[in-house]
Design a protein around this motif. Sequence first.
Motif, mmCIF file in Angstrom:
data_model
loop_
_atom_site.group_PDB
_atom_site.id
_atom_site.type_symbol
_atom_site.label_atom_id
_atom_site.label_comp_id
_atom_site.label_asym_id
_atom_site.label_seq_id
_atom_site.Cartn_x
_atom_site.Cartn_y
_atom_site.Cartn_z
ATOM 1 N N MET A 1 0.949 -1.210 -0.060
ATOM 2 C CA MET A 1 0.048 -0.110 0.142
ATOM 3 C C MET A 1 0.891 1.180 -0.109
ATOM 4 S SD MET A 1 -2.736 1.155 2.797
ATOM 5 C CE MET A 1 -2.939 3.074 3.279
ATOM 6 N N LEU A 2 0.669 1.967 -1.066
ATOM 7 C CA LEU A 2 1.362 3.276 -1.147
ATOM 8 C C LEU A 2 0.414 4.298 -0.847
ATOM 9 C CD1 LEU A 2 3.845 4.950 -1.943
ATOM 10 C CD2 LEU A 2 3.137 4.998 -3.919
ATOM 11 N N ASN A 3 0.735 5.414 0.092
ATOM 12 C CA ASN A 3 -0.159 6.699 0.260
ATOM 13 C C ASN A 3 0.612 7.755 0.192
ATOM 14 O OD1 ASN A 3 -0.721 8.992 2.332
ATOM 15 N ND2 ASN A 3 -2.629 7.534 2.149
ATOM 16 N N PHE A 36 -1.030 8.257 6.114
ATOM 17 C CA PHE A 36 -1.055 6.822 5.671
ATOM 18 C C PHE A 36 -1.908 6.012 6.816
ATOM 19 C CE2 PHE A 36 0.689 2.478 6.353
ATOM 20 C CZ PHE A 36 1.087 1.905 5.194
ATOM 21 N N GLN A 74 5.469 10.430 -0.064
ATOM 22 C CA GLN A 74 5.143 8.863 -0.404
ATOM 23 C C GLN A 74 5.203 8.071 0.600
ATOM 24 O OE1 GLN A 74 7.205 8.219 -3.919
ATOM 25 N NE2 GLN A 74 5.712 9.375 -5.014
ATOM 26 N N THR A 75 4.532 7.440 1.185
ATOM 27 C CA THR A 75 4.729 6.436 2.459
ATOM 28 C C THR A 75 4.252 5.004 2.407
ATOM 29 O OG1 THR A 75 4.351 8.394 3.715
ATOM 30 C CG2 THR A 75 4.182 6.231 4.812
ATOM 31 N N ARG A 76 5.053 4.065 2.683
ATOM 32 C CA ARG A 76 4.620 2.620 2.549
ATOM 33 C C ARG A 76 5.329 1.842 3.542
ATOM 34 N NH1 ARG A 76 8.438 3.503 -1.268
ATOM 35 N NH2 ARG A 76 9.958 2.074 -1.719
ATOM 36 N N TYR A 77 4.812 0.770 3.908
ATOM 37 C CA TYR A 77 5.323 -0.289 4.653
ATOM 38 C C TYR A 77 6.487 -1.116 3.934
ATOM 39 C CZ TYR A 77 1.883 -0.207 8.534
ATOM 40 O OH TYR A 77 0.992 0.068 9.499
ATOM 41 N N THR A 78 7.767 -1.409 4.530
ATOM 42 C CA THR A 78 8.755 -2.016 3.882
ATOM 43 C C THR A 78 9.197 -3.061 4.465
ATOM 44 O OG1 THR A 78 10.470 -0.408 4.741
ATOM 45 C CG2 THR A 78 9.716 -0.006 2.533
ATOM 46 N N SER A 135 2.336 -3.549 -2.222
ATOM 47 C CA SER A 135 3.125 -2.692 -2.625
ATOM 48 C C SER A 135 4.337 -2.956 -3.310
ATOM 49 C CB SER A 135 3.278 -1.809 -1.105
ATOM 50 O OG SER A 135 4.211 -2.120 -0.362
#
Length: 136
Positions: A1-3, A36, A74-78, A135
Amino acid sequence: MLNTIQIKVRGYHLDIFQHVNNARYLEFLEEGRWAFFDDFGGIEFMGDGIAWVVVNININFRAEANFGDVLEVQTRYTKLGNKSITMKQTIINTQTQDLVAEADVTYVCFSKTLKAAIALPDDLRQKIEQAIVVSE
């Protein structure tokens, strides 16, 4: 998921050199993380005596941003650990497409009662795992 969110650079973001002060980027990144979490399903996962504590932020500054620029955060879990989650954040100048800054932010799942890091609850772990897969 990208926010993603957008932030317009205002005069109060600037330092004496007339570009965005380095400390302001931390605020931009935090705003991106809150957005996010709002889109991820709110922060209901902060209930039950659990808090998310930032334990590390590693930020690299790549290009300057100036008054009037519109920045996309831009924010996402990695990465998902037993007690932690790591997010990747990038800040892009929407006019030039320059990478302005990038950061890795690590949180731990923290018990307010125990005053210690604890393992992520299973339901939250599954939700995060799904967001990471989407993502990739």
